[in-house]
Design a protein around this motif. Structure first.
Motif, PDB file in Angstrom:
ATOM      1  N   LYS A 237       0.901  -1.170  -0.031  1.00 30.84           N
ATOM      2  CA  LYS A 237      -0.117  -0.004  -0.096  1.00 30.84           C
ATOM      3  C   LYS A 237       0.817   1.276   0.221  1.00 30.84           C
ATOM      4  O   LYS A 237       1.847   1.328   0.592  1.00 30.84           O
TER       5      LYS A 237
ATOM      6  N   CYS B 236       2.169   4.899   1.057  1.00 26.29           N
ATOM      7  CA  CYS B 236       1.991   5.493   2.200  1.00 26.29           C
ATOM      8  C   CYS B 236       3.024   6.732   2.188  1.00 26.29           C
ATOM      9  O   CYS B 236       3.584   6.901   1.134  1.00 26.29           O
TER      10      CYS B 236
ATOM     11  N   GLY C  48       7.061   1.566   0.967  1.00 34.40           N
ATOM     12  CA  GLY C  48       5.880   2.071   0.815  1.00 34.40           C
ATOM     13  C   GLY C  48       5.897   3.436   0.159  1.00 34.40           C
ATOM     14  O   GLY C  48       4.553   4.057  -0.205  1.00 34.40           O
TER      15      GLY C  48
END
Lengths: 167, 130
Positions: free
Chosen positions: B2, B4, B116
């Motif tokens: 994901k 980030c 991320g």
């Protein structure tokens, strides 16, 4: 050198979402630029950017004007003997005129192509001269006009419109 | 994985970096990473809030970062500005954090990507499309 020809024009242009203030005379900023001065290079663009933020220009206009001014300033520093950056700011647009005394551009259409550069190796080692300067300016500008005479110099006129934000 | 955002403190820890300017700004957030030694490419493709990773250490790195509203600059390959150039002073003036890491550019970007932090292709690609 900063020339503020209209002291009363330094107020925000349309800050706070109101209609832009009517401004019959533009706010003018002028800066000399010296060829091969890589320490001061970028000072003019930094001051133009700071002023645009102070008068309340939208972020997108500030960014495009800052990048275009910086590229034009670096072109003078890299290629010319001397020159100047002049910014004319109204509520509707920013006009940047970069004028230099220098070698001029032999083939403007070629210079507009990404990757084409006449910068020497020591300029490339500094992170410039990749042939992206004029294409970057074009990308940021709503209007772009280049006049050049070989052996004399170049004038680059850039207009960034408030209504063109989002490009 | 994901996407980030990272704080500069996280960047510092991941890259085992030394802070040259901006020790008081380690809470600042970076939203993407951009690794490049060509300043004109930085101007063309780096979105606001990006972390600029580069092996170039001259004053124009600070200027280019300023123009694109970069969140901070990381000098890779253990590089640091020459003391004869006013790079640190310029960065302090505009509150632009500067860090240096011994990791090479590819490794630095890879470590941050694995943590991320996304790249800039989506935004930069749109800007660069003809």
């Amino acid at each position: 050198m900063v020339v503020d020809r209209e002291q009363n024009e330094s107020r925000p242009f349309g800050a706070g979402g109101r209609e832009p203030a009517r401004s019959p005379a533009p706010l003018i900023l002028e800066f000399p630029v010296r060829g091969m001065d890589f320490v001061s290079a970028g000072d003019a663009a930094a001051k133009v950017k700071k002023t645009l933020i102070q008068v309340g220009m939208p972020d997108g206009v500030v960014r495009r004007a800052a990048i275009a001014t910086y590229e034009a300033e670096m072109n003078i520093v890299i290629h010319a003997r001397e020159g100047a950056i002049k910014a004319s700011i109204t509520s509707d647009q920013v006009e940047i005129v970069a004028t230099d005394v220098g070698p001029g551009i032999t083939d403007i259409s070629l210079a507009m192509q990404e990757g084409y550069s006449t910068a020497p190796p020591h300029i490339r080692e500094m992170g410039f001269g990749a042939g992206m300067g004029l294409p970057n300016i074009k990308r940021c500008a709503d209007e772009l006009d280049i006049q050049s005479e070989v052996g004399k110099g170049t004038q680059v006129r850039i207009i960034i419109k408030r209504s063109g934000e989002g490009q | 994985m994901k996407d980030c955002v990272l704080t500069l403190q996280q960047v510092k820890d991941i890259l085992k970096a030394e802070v040259l300017v901006g020790n008081d700004q380690m809470g600042r957030v970076v939203t993407s990473g951009f690794g490049c030694d060509l300043m004109s490419d930085v101007l063309a493709f780096a979105p606001p809030g990006a972390l600029l990773l580069t092996g170039i250490t001259n004053a124009q790195v600070v200027r280019a970062a300023q123009m694109v509203d970069a969140a901070a600059v990381v000098f890779v390959r253990g590089k640091r500005p020459l003391p004869t150039e006013p790079v640190l002073e310029m960065a302090k003036d505009i509150r632009l954090p500067l860090l240096t890491t011994r990791y090479l550019l590819y490794d630095s970007c890879g470590l941050l990507y694995c943590a991320g932090l996304k790249g800039c292709t989506e935004d930069g690609g749109r800007q660069g499309a003809e």
